[in-house]
Design a protein around this motif. Structure first.
Motif, PDB file in Angstrom:
ATOM      1  N   PRO A  58     -23.401   7.598   0.510  1.00 33.90           N
ATOM      2  CA  PRO A  58     -23.102   8.274   1.054  1.00 33.90           C
ATOM      3  C   PRO A  58     -24.528   8.892   2.317  1.00 33.90           C
ATOM      4  O   PRO A  58     -25.395   9.109   2.033  1.00 33.90           O
ATOM      5  CB  PRO A  58     -22.883   9.288   0.387  1.00 33.90           C
ATOM      6  N   GLU A  59     -23.497   9.888   3.032  1.00 30.85           N
ATOM      7  CA  GLU A  59     -24.943  10.489   3.958  1.00 30.85           C
ATOM      8  C   GLU A  59     -25.441  11.775   3.765  1.00 30.85           C
ATOM      9  O   GLU A  59     -26.943  10.837   3.874  1.00 30.85           O
ATOM     10  CB  GLU A  59     -23.746  10.968   4.802  1.00 30.85           C
ATOM     11  N   ASP A  60     -25.920  11.988   1.714  1.00 33.17           N
ATOM     12  CA  ASP A  60     -26.484  12.916   1.659  1.00 33.17           C
ATOM     13  C   ASP A  60     -27.242  12.229   0.722  1.00 33.17           C
ATOM     14  O   ASP A  60     -27.890  12.850  -0.067  1.00 33.17           O
ATOM     15  CB  ASP A  60     -25.756  13.924   0.663  1.00 33.17           C
ATOM     16  N   GLY A  61     -27.400  10.821   0.649  1.00 33.05           N
ATOM     17  CA  GLY A  61     -27.564  10.059  -0.580  1.00 33.05           C
ATOM     18  C   GLY A  61     -28.959  10.383  -0.538  1.00 33.05           C
ATOM     19  O   GLY A  61     -29.658  10.208  -2.376  1.00 33.05           O
ATOM     20  N   VAL A  62     -29.974  10.623   0.651  1.00 34.75           N
ATOM     21  CA  VAL A  62     -30.720  10.447   0.663  1.00 34.75           C
ATOM     22  C   VAL A  62     -31.823  11.449  -0.021  1.00 34.75           C
ATOM     23  O   VAL A  62     -32.540  11.312  -0.994  1.00 34.75           O
ATOM     24  CB  VAL A  62     -32.314   9.915   1.859  1.00 34.75           C
ATOM     25  N   GLU A  63     -31.230  12.691   0.314  1.00 30.50           N
ATOM     26  CA  GLU A  63     -31.353  13.897  -0.777  1.00 30.50           C
ATOM     27  C   GLU A  63     -30.761  13.758  -2.282  1.00 30.50           C
ATOM     28  O   GLU A  63     -31.177  15.202  -3.001  1.00 30.50           O
ATOM     29  CB  GLU A  63     -30.187  15.360   0.276  1.00 30.50           C
ATOM     30  N   LEU A  65     -31.634  12.306  -4.481  1.00 30.77           N
ATOM     31  CA  LEU A  65     -32.648  10.979  -3.952  1.00 30.77           C
ATOM     32  C   LEU A  65     -33.263  12.170  -4.924  1.00 30.77           C
ATOM     33  O   LEU A  65     -34.279  11.857  -5.648  1.00 30.77           O
ATOM     34  CB  LEU A  65     -32.779   9.383  -4.025  1.00 30.77           C
ATOM     35  N   ARG A  66     -33.786  12.804  -3.845  1.00 32.03           N
ATOM     36  CA  ARG A  66     -34.581  13.995  -3.774  1.00 32.03           C
ATOM     37  C   ARG A  66     -35.636  14.785  -5.207  1.00 32.03           C
ATOM     38  O   ARG A  66     -36.138  15.247  -5.939  1.00 32.03           O
ATOM     39  CB  ARG A  66     -34.299  15.412  -2.984  1.00 32.03           C
ATOM     40  N   GLY A  67     -33.695  14.790  -5.810  1.00 31.38           N
ATOM     41  CA  GLY A  67     -33.806  15.294  -7.108  1.00 31.38           C
ATOM     42  C   GLY A  67     -34.121  14.415  -8.378  1.00 31.38           C
ATOM     43  O   GLY A  67     -34.527  15.278  -9.847  1.00 31.38           O
ATOM     44  N   PHE A  68     -35.020  12.998  -8.416  1.00 33.22           N
ATOM     45  CA  PHE A  68     -35.008  12.740  -9.461  1.00 33.22           C
ATOM     46  C   PHE A  68     -37.486  12.505  -9.590  1.00 33.22           C
ATOM     47  O   PHE A  68     -37.569  12.362  -8.242  1.00 33.22           O
ATOM     48  CB  PHE A  68     -34.853  11.146  -9.272  1.00 33.22           C
ATOM     49  N   ASP A  69     -37.566  11.987 -10.648  1.00 40.51           N
ATOM     50  CA  ASP A  69     -38.712  10.998 -10.659  1.00 40.51           C
ATOM     51  C   ASP A  69     -39.374  10.146  -9.504  1.00 40.51           C
ATOM     52  O   ASP A  69     -40.058  10.172  -9.692  1.00 40.51           O
ATOM     53  CB  ASP A  69     -39.080  11.566 -11.586  1.00 40.51           C
ATOM     54  N   ALA A  70     -38.601   9.595  -9.891  1.00 43.21           N
ATOM     55  CA  ALA A  70     -38.415   7.637  -9.551  1.00 43.21           C
ATOM     56  C   ALA A  70     -37.567   7.124  -8.602  1.00 43.21           C
ATOM     57  O   ALA A  70     -36.424   7.118  -9.761  1.00 43.21           O
ATOM     58  CB  ALA A  70     -39.536   7.362 -10.308  1.00 43.21           C
TER      59      ALA A  70
END
Length: 352
Positions: A58-63, A65-70
Motif C-alpha cells: 500500500p501507499e502508506d506501507g512504510v508509515e 511499519l514505523r509502528g513496529f520494533d523490527a
C-alpha cells in the motif's frame, strides 16, 4: 515481560516457507527464555498482491511499519514481474523509506559445512560485510530517453553524499572496533571511477582519523574478490558501496557452502525506527512449494533481529542450536543433505 512487536513480510517464492519456520523457532526461543515475547503481524505484500491490485504494498506501507520494533522479511522477486518493479516497490521502498542505510551481512563457515575452498581456507572465513544501503549505484537517479530509436539511452547515476559516506564508514568503524581483531577493509574502485569513488576514499579517510586503534587497509573491489578466495584470513570487517558490497556479500555466502545459510540486517541505528532482517537467498521459485527450502538463513536472521532488540542471550542460544543442526544434520539439499525444511526446523526446535 518485554514485548517485541514484529512486522512480518513473507513476500514471494520460498519467503513464506522460511519465514513461517523462523517464526516458529523465534516463538520457541522466547518461550524458553521466559523474559520476553514476540508479537507478530503479517502483511501480504509482494508479487501476488501486485497481480491483484497493481502495487507491491500500500501507499502508506512504510508509515505502517514505523509502528513496529523490527521487520522480518522473506524474499521478493517473481519470474512473471520485472525485477525492477518487485525490488523497487517493496524491499528498496522499505529500506529507503525507513533510511535503513547500513546493510550488515555476517559470513562464516557454520559447523559441518564445507564450501568450495580448501578446508584450511574455508575455516578462516569470519567476516562482516557492511554495505552502504541508501545511495551509491542504487540511488535510483537516472532515466531513459529516445525510446525505440537508435540513440535510445539509459543512464544510472551513482550518488555519493558526504553524510552518506561518512555515516556508513563510521558505522563500519564502530562495528570493527567491537570485534576482536579491530581490522577494517575499505573497498573502493577509485583507480577507474575518478569522481565518486575518489570522494568515497577521501571521506572515509576523514572518518578513520577518529579511529586510530583500527587496523585499516583500502582494497580495490576486484582485488578484494580475489583476496576473499585466496587469503580469507586477512579479512575481518569490510565496508563497501551499495553495488560492490552486493556482489561481494553474495560471493561470501557462496564460499560458506550455501546461499541458503546467509542472513542480513538492514539497520537504521536511530531509536524508534524499525530495522529489517532477511535471509539473502531470494525467492527461489524453482523450489517453491517443494518443502526443501533451507531455513537456516531465516534462523540466523532471526538471531540477528533478537540481538538488535537487546535479547543477546536468546540470540546466542538460537545460534548454538542452529550450529548443532548444521554440524549433525539433518540438512536440506543445498547443504548436501536430503532433508526437508520441516525436518531442519524440528531439529532446531529440539536443539533449543
Amino acid at each position: 515481560m518485554r514485548k517485541h512487536k514484529i512486522a512480518v513480510v513473507p513476500g514471494d517464492g520460498v519467503g513464506p516457507e522460511v519465514i513461517a519456520a523462523g517464526l516458529e523457532v523465534l516463538q520457541a526461543v522466547a518461550a524458553a527464555d521466559g523474559g520476553f515475547a514476540v508479537e507478530s503481524e503479517s502483511f501480504d505484500w509482494g508479487s501476488d498482491r501486485y497481480r491483484r491490485l497493481g502495487r507491491m504494498m500500500p501507499e502508506d506501507g512504510v508509515e505502517t511499519l514505523r509502528g513496529f520494533d523490527a521487520i522480518y522479511f522473506g524474499a521478493v522477486g517473481d519470474p512473471e514481474i520485472p525485477d525492477h518493479i518487485t525490488l523497487w516497490e517493496l524491499r528498496l521502498a522499505i529500506c529507503q523509506g525507513l533510511d535503513q542505510y547500513a546493510n550488515v551481512r555476517p559470513t562464516r563457515l557454520l559447523p559441518g559445512m564445507q564450501g568450495p575452498l580448501r578446508p584450511e581456507l574455508g575455516e578462516q572465513i569470519d567476516w562482516v560485510i557492511v554495505r552502504e544501503n541508501s545511495e551509491g549505484e542504487y540511488a535510483g537517479v537516472g532515466g531513459r530517453v529516445h525510446a525505440g530509436l537508435p540513440l535510445e539511452t539509459g543512464i544510472d547515476v551513482a550518488v555519493f553524499t558526504r553524510e552518506g559516506v561518512a555515516r556508513i564508514c563510521r558505522f563500519a568503524c564502530e562495528l570493527a572496533r567491537s570485534r576482536p581483531r579491530k581490522r577494517l577493509t575499505v573497498v573502493t574502485k577509485s583507480n577507474a571511477q575518478r569522481h565518486g569513488m575518489v570522494f568515497w576514499d577521501a571521506v572515509c579517510r576523514e572518518v578513520l582519523a577518529d579511529f586510530p586503534d583500527l587496523d585499516v587497509d583500502f582494497k580495490l573491489v576486484d582485488a578484494m574478490a580475489a583476496r576473499m578466495v585466496t587469503h580469507p584470513g586477512d579479512i575481518d570487517t569490510v565496508v563497501a558501496t551499495n553495488l560492490h558490497a552486493d556482489v561481494l556479500s553474495d560471493l561470501a555466502s557462496a564460499l560458506t557452502g550455501s546461499l541458503g545459510n546467509g542472513a542480513t540486517a538492514n539497520i537504521n541505528p536511530n531509536a524508534g525506527v524499525p530495522s529489517m532482517f532477511e535471509p539473502i537467498h531470494g525467492s527461489a521459485f524453482d523450489i517453491t512449494g517443494k518443502g526443501i527450502a533451507n531455513p537456516v538463513g531465516a534462523f540466523w536472521t532471526g538471531a540477528m533481529m533478537l540481538e538488535h532488540l537487546g535479547e543477546d542471550a536468546a540470540a546466542e542460544r538460537l545460534m548454538k542450536a542452529v550450529e548443532r543442526v548444521t554440524e549433525n544434520g539433518p540438512r536440506t539439499p543445498d547443504m548436501g543433505g536430503q532433508a526437508g525444511s520441516a525436518d531442519v526446523t524440528k531439529a532446531v526446535l529440539a536443539a533449543l
